[in-house]
Design a protein around this motif. Structure first.
Motif, PDB file in Angstrom:
ATOM      1  N   PHE A 104       0.849  -1.181   0.000  1.00 32.80           N
ATOM      2  CA  PHE A 104       0.000   0.000   0.000  1.00 32.80           C
ATOM      3  C   PHE A 104       0.887   1.234   0.000  1.00 32.80           C
ATOM      4  N   GLY A 105       0.603   2.150  -0.928  1.00 32.75           N
ATOM      5  CA  GLY A 105       1.449   3.343  -1.003  1.00 32.75           C
ATOM      6  C   GLY A 105       0.721   4.582  -0.527  1.00 32.75           C
ATOM      7  N   LEU A 106       1.399   5.359   0.294  1.00 31.35           N
ATOM      8  CA  LEU A 106       0.870   6.669   0.674  1.00 31.35           C
ATOM      9  C   LEU A 106       1.615   7.693  -0.166  1.00 31.35           C
ATOM     10  N   LEU A 107       0.860   8.405  -1.005  1.00 29.36           N
ATOM     11  CA  LEU A 107       1.488   9.364  -1.915  1.00 29.36           C
ATOM     12  C   LEU A 107       1.088  10.768  -1.497  1.00 29.36           C
ATOM     13  N   GLY A 108       2.040  11.648  -1.488  1.00 31.49           N
ATOM     14  CA  GLY A 108       1.701  13.030  -1.151  1.00 31.49           C
ATOM     15  C   GLY A 108       2.924  13.905  -1.210  1.00 31.49           C
ATOM     16  N   PRO A 109       2.704  15.204  -1.327  1.00 30.22           N
ATOM     17  CA  PRO A 109       3.850  16.118  -1.348  1.00 30.22           C
ATOM     18  C   PRO A 109       4.508  16.197   0.027  1.00 30.22           C
ATOM     19  N   ILE A 165      -2.526  11.604  -0.037  1.00 36.21           N
ATOM     20  CA  ILE A 165      -2.718  12.485   1.111  1.00 36.21           C
ATOM     21  C   ILE A 165      -2.297  13.886   0.733  1.00 36.21           C
ATOM     22  N   ILE A 166      -3.186  14.841   0.983  1.00 41.07           N
ATOM     23  CA  ILE A 166      -2.826  16.249   0.803  1.00 41.07           C
ATOM     24  C   ILE A 166      -3.295  16.998   2.045  1.00 41.07           C
ATOM     25  N   SER A 167      -2.421  17.765   2.622  1.00 34.44           N
ATOM     26  CA  SER A 167      -2.727  18.535   3.835  1.00 34.44           C
ATOM     27  C   SER A 167      -3.356  17.672   4.927  1.00 34.44           C
ATOM     28  N   GLY A 168      -2.818  16.496   5.113  1.00 35.43           N
ATOM     29  CA  GLY A 168      -3.252  15.655   6.217  1.00 35.43           C
ATOM     30  C   GLY A 168      -4.546  14.895   5.971  1.00 35.43           C
ATOM     31  N   ARG A 169      -5.159  15.117   4.795  1.00 36.95           N
ATOM     32  CA  ARG A 169      -6.416  14.408   4.536  1.00 36.95           C
ATOM     33  C   ARG A 169      -6.265  13.396   3.409  1.00 36.95           C
ATOM     34  N   MET A 170      -6.984  12.288   3.516  1.00 38.28           N
ATOM     35  CA  MET A 170      -6.955  11.267   2.478  1.00 38.28           C
ATOM     36  C   MET A 170      -7.920  11.714   1.383  1.00 38.28           C
ATOM     37  N   ILE A 171      -7.383  12.012   0.204  1.00 38.23           N
ATOM     38  CA  ILE A 171      -8.230  12.520  -0.879  1.00 38.23           C
ATOM     39  C   ILE A 171      -8.805  11.362  -1.681  1.00 38.23           C
ATOM     40  N   VAL A 172      -7.965  10.444  -2.075  1.00 35.73           N
ATOM     41  CA  VAL A 172      -8.401   9.268  -2.821  1.00 35.73           C
ATOM     42  C   VAL A 172      -7.704   8.060  -2.225  1.00 35.73           C
ATOM     43  N   LYS A 201       2.473  12.321   5.598  1.00 32.38           N
ATOM     44  CA  LYS A 201       2.796  10.903   5.390  1.00 32.38           C
ATOM     45  C   LYS A 201       3.619  10.341   6.548  1.00 32.38           C
ATOM     46  N   THR A 202       4.702  11.049   6.865  1.00 29.55           N
ATOM     47  CA  THR A 202       5.593  10.548   7.910  1.00 29.55           C
ATOM     48  C   THR A 202       4.883  10.497   9.251  1.00 29.55           C
ATOM     49  N   THR A 203       4.076  11.547   9.542  1.00 29.59           N
ATOM     50  CA  THR A 203       3.331  11.549  10.799  1.00 29.59           C
ATOM     51  C   THR A 203       2.400  10.343  10.865  1.00 29.59           C
ATOM     52  N   THR A 204       1.732  10.048   9.735  1.00 30.91           N
ATOM     53  CA  THR A 204       0.827   8.891   9.706  1.00 30.91           C
ATOM     54  C   THR A 204       1.587   7.607  10.020  1.00 30.91           C
ATOM     55  N   LEU A 205       2.738   7.445   9.387  1.00 31.81           N
ATOM     56  CA  LEU A 205       3.503   6.219   9.612  1.00 31.81           C
ATOM     57  C   LEU A 205       4.010   6.137  11.050  1.00 31.81           C
ATOM     58  N   ARG A 206       4.415   7.273  11.613  1.00 32.74           N
ATOM     59  CA  ARG A 206       4.863   7.282  13.012  1.00 32.74           C
ATOM     60  C   ARG A 206       3.725   6.899  13.953  1.00 32.74           C
ATOM     61  N   LEU A 207       2.514   7.356  13.597  1.00 31.47           N
ATOM     62  CA  LEU A 207       1.354   7.002  14.420  1.00 31.47           C
ATOM     63  C   LEU A 207       1.131   5.493  14.369  1.00 31.47           C
TER      64      LEU A 207
END
Lengths: 390, 258
Positions: free
Chosen positions: B47-52, B222-229, B57-63
């Motif tokens: 599963f890939g988390l893509l975002g600028p 992920i853009i600005s902390g929200r899952m867009i798609v 992204k990193t915060t999500t993975l740390r969580l």
């Protein structure tokens, strides 16, 4: 002990003993202390002593026969002169050690003098040079001879004639009070130095290098990490403190020169050393814990070293207070104050006036403080604000 | 397919210091890094988390790795909550990010054993895994060389190997190929595909489109902390290249925000 604690301890010890520089930096202070103290002792002895075959040069004006005989007997040959000013200049130039100027008819004046007359006693003027070790030495010798001569002339009674056998303090007491004054301060400083050399490196250093988080994403309990680190660091700090202490104990007799022939650490028995070991280990635990908690607040080793400075001041302050405290406290309550209690116990052990219950209280309180510290440190390891502080 | 990771309304905010506020010319005291994020990952997929940069992204993975705790929401790893039982989550995941360093004074051999002990891996299993993984990544020749003296690529390989000493079912990988040369990067991506073949679940975060296209079964943007798609790669792309599709999504989202 739980496996996690042992794993962490083993890692900390392996990291330490795998690094030659660290081992060196821990053992070095002891060697340095020995070399420096010995050197200082020898150098001080040299500075204030005079060569045994030194021939003093003394001139006098109006030297009476009785005094001349006295000085001759003490191998202090005197040369009569009339040139007072020239002799004074020679003393200033350190070419002459001493110039004695006697009043005219010194012997008759002394004979005729009674203290009851209210007049000034006949006065001998002795010119010397305090900047010259030899001159000072000769000055002291001559003054002592003249004092003794005077005392002998008007002898009414003596105090401790002969001088030997009046001091009823045992060799143990003398050495004990000496150690009780010197050692608590030195020991506290050594213990602190040992702890401060390793704890910031291990706690703040791991934060700085980003290695602690790697450990914290494994299922190991935070309290195991905290306790494992504290125990390992305490062991290393003990080795460091032991090195410094051995260096000091070996060097002290040299430092004190001939004055303290009796000062030797073998006056203490196994029991004393065991008590001392218990006190020291529990003290190291407290120090390592406090320094570790402070280090955990810091982001870098440097910052940690700043944070722990106040601890050093407290430790030194307590040690100095102990030096002038007049023996170990006999109040149990005072043994419940961490670090202060350590100093009290050390004084007690060294001066043979230890309060056994006090030592027990000290060890108990110190272990309790350590456990509280472990709890706090474990909480800190769990706090993202502390581990990921930017 | 079984949902092995369920992320439910994960939210994380950070307090901005006065200095940061000044630097970013903002008056807001709190920055929302991850905003009510939900997604799932299935067993045996990448599963890939893509975002600028700065998307969270990193915060999500740390969580997910239990290094930090969410303000609200939860994530279940194999049914276990990262909030309530972080200890148990830690033994089920392998987490790798460039921020997690290895102590440089130790050798790969020592570090492997140390982390195996922390994970309570049986010594026999440990030795078998060590031999296999060290050979797989060519670490065997450097097993007794201090980490400090290893090349960057070799260090990264050692970090990877150490992060999976305990053979975790879920592997979380933050920017897996960052800073690696093409050869080492290939070794790593090949290995991730191999792990997927073994039925492991892999979560990677990246801003590299080609990496997602090459590796991932499903992707969340992920853009600005929200899952867009969040869907399979094919459905997210809808026939376009991932790069084109991402900029389209980004435009829509940014337009929405303005």
């Amino acid at each position: 002990m739980r496996n996690g604690i042992i794993t962490i301890m083993k890692k900390e010890l392996a990291r330490f003993f795998g690094d030659k520089r660290m081992v060196f930096s821990i053992l070095m202070p002891g060697i340095l202390i020995y070399v420096m103290y010995s050197f200082m002792g020898t150098a001080m002895g040299d500075a204030f002593g005079v060569d045994e075959d030194y021939t003093p040069s003394i001139r006098s004006v109006g030297m009476p026969a009785s005094v001349e005989a006295l000085l001759d007997g003490a191998a202090l040959p005197v040369e009569e002169t009339a040139d007072t000013a020239g002799a004074k200049a020679a003393v200033t130039a350190q070419e002459l050690d001493l110039l004695l100027v006697f009043p005219e008819d010194f012997e008759q004046a002394v004979e005729a003098y009674t203290a009851a007359s209210g007049q000034a006693a006949p006065n001998i003027e002795i010119y010397y040079n305090s900047a010259s070790t030899n001159s000072t030495f000769v000055y002291r010798s001559v003054t002592a001879l003249l004092d003794a001569y005077e005392a002998q002339m008007v002898n009414k009674f003596d105090v401790n004639a002969g001088g030997e056998g009046y001091d009823l303090a045992t060799a143990e007491d003398t050495a004990g009070s000496f150690f009780a004054m010197m050692m608590p301060l030195l020991l506290m400083i050594f213990l602190y130095s040992g702890c401060a050399a390793v704890a910031p490196e291990s706690i703040a250093g791991e934060k700085e290098r980003g290695t602690i988080a790697t450990m914290l994403i494994t299922p190991i309990r935070r309290s195991d990490v905290a306790l494992g680190k504290i125990l390992a660091l305490a062991l290393i700090a003990m080795i460091s403190a032991a090195s410094s202490t051995v260096g000091t104990v070996l060097a002290l007799p040299k430092m004190m020169g001939g004055v303290t022939d009796e000062v030797s650490a073998d006056i203490y028995g196994v029991q004393d050393y065991l008590l001392l070991a218990g006190v020291i280990f529990s003290t190291v635990l407290v120090l390592v814990t406090v320094i570790s908690v402070l280090s955990a607040l810091a982001k870098t080793i440097k910052e940690a070293q700043t944070y722990v400075m106040p601890v050093m001041l407290v430790v030194m302050g307590l040690g100095i207070v102990g030096m002038f405290g007049g023996g170990a406290s006999q109040e149990l309550a005072k043994y419940c104050i961490p670090l202060y209690n350590s100093v009290q116990c050390m004084i007690g052990v060294f001066s043979f006036s230890v309060l056994p219950l006090g030592v027990a209280a000290t060890i108990g309180v110190n272990v309790a403080v350590t456990l509280i510290g472990v709890f706090i440190l474990a909480r800190m390891f769990n706090s993202e604000k502390i581990i990921f502080a930017k | 397919m079984r949902e092995i990771l369920q992320v439910q309304g994960l939210t994380k905010t950070f307090r901005l210091s006065a200095k940061q506020q000044k630097l970013e010319r903002t008056k807001e005291k709190v920055r929302v890094a991850v905003d009510n994020l939900s997604f799932s990952a299935y067993e045996g997929e990448i599963f890939g988390l893509l975002g600028p940069n700065g998307a969270g992204k990193t915060t999500t993975l740390r969580l997910l790795a239990t290094l930090i705790r969410p303000d609200s929401g939860d994530a279940l790893v194999d049914g276990i909550s990262v909030v309530r039982q972080p200890d148990q989550v830690r033994s089920r995941i392998g987490f790798l990010t460039s921020e997690l360093k290895l102590e440089e004074c130790f050798t790969p051999n020592y570090l492997f054993d140390f982390f195996a002990d922390l994970h309570k891996v049986d010594p026999e299993v440990r030795d078998r895994r060590k031999k296999m993984l060290f050979e797989r990544f060519g670490i065997d020749r450097f097993a007794e060389v201090k980490v400090a003296n290893l090349s960057t690529g070799m260090k990264q390989k050692v970090s990877l190997v150490v992060s999976i000493v305990h053979d975790p079912d879920i592997i979380i990988f933050d920017e897996p190929t960052n800073g690696l040369d093409v050869l080492t990067a290939k070794v790593v991506t090949d290995f991730l595909q191999e792990l997927r073949g073994e039925g492991k679940t892999i979560i990677v975060s990246t801003h590299i489109f080609s990496l997602i296209e090459k590796l991932c079964d499903r992707v969340g943007v992920i853009i600005s902390g929200r899952m867009i798609v969040c869907d399979t790669l094919e459905r997210v792309c809808g026939g376009m290249s991932l790069e084109d599709r991402f900029f389209e999504i980004y435009k829509e989202t940014a337009g929405e925000a303005e």
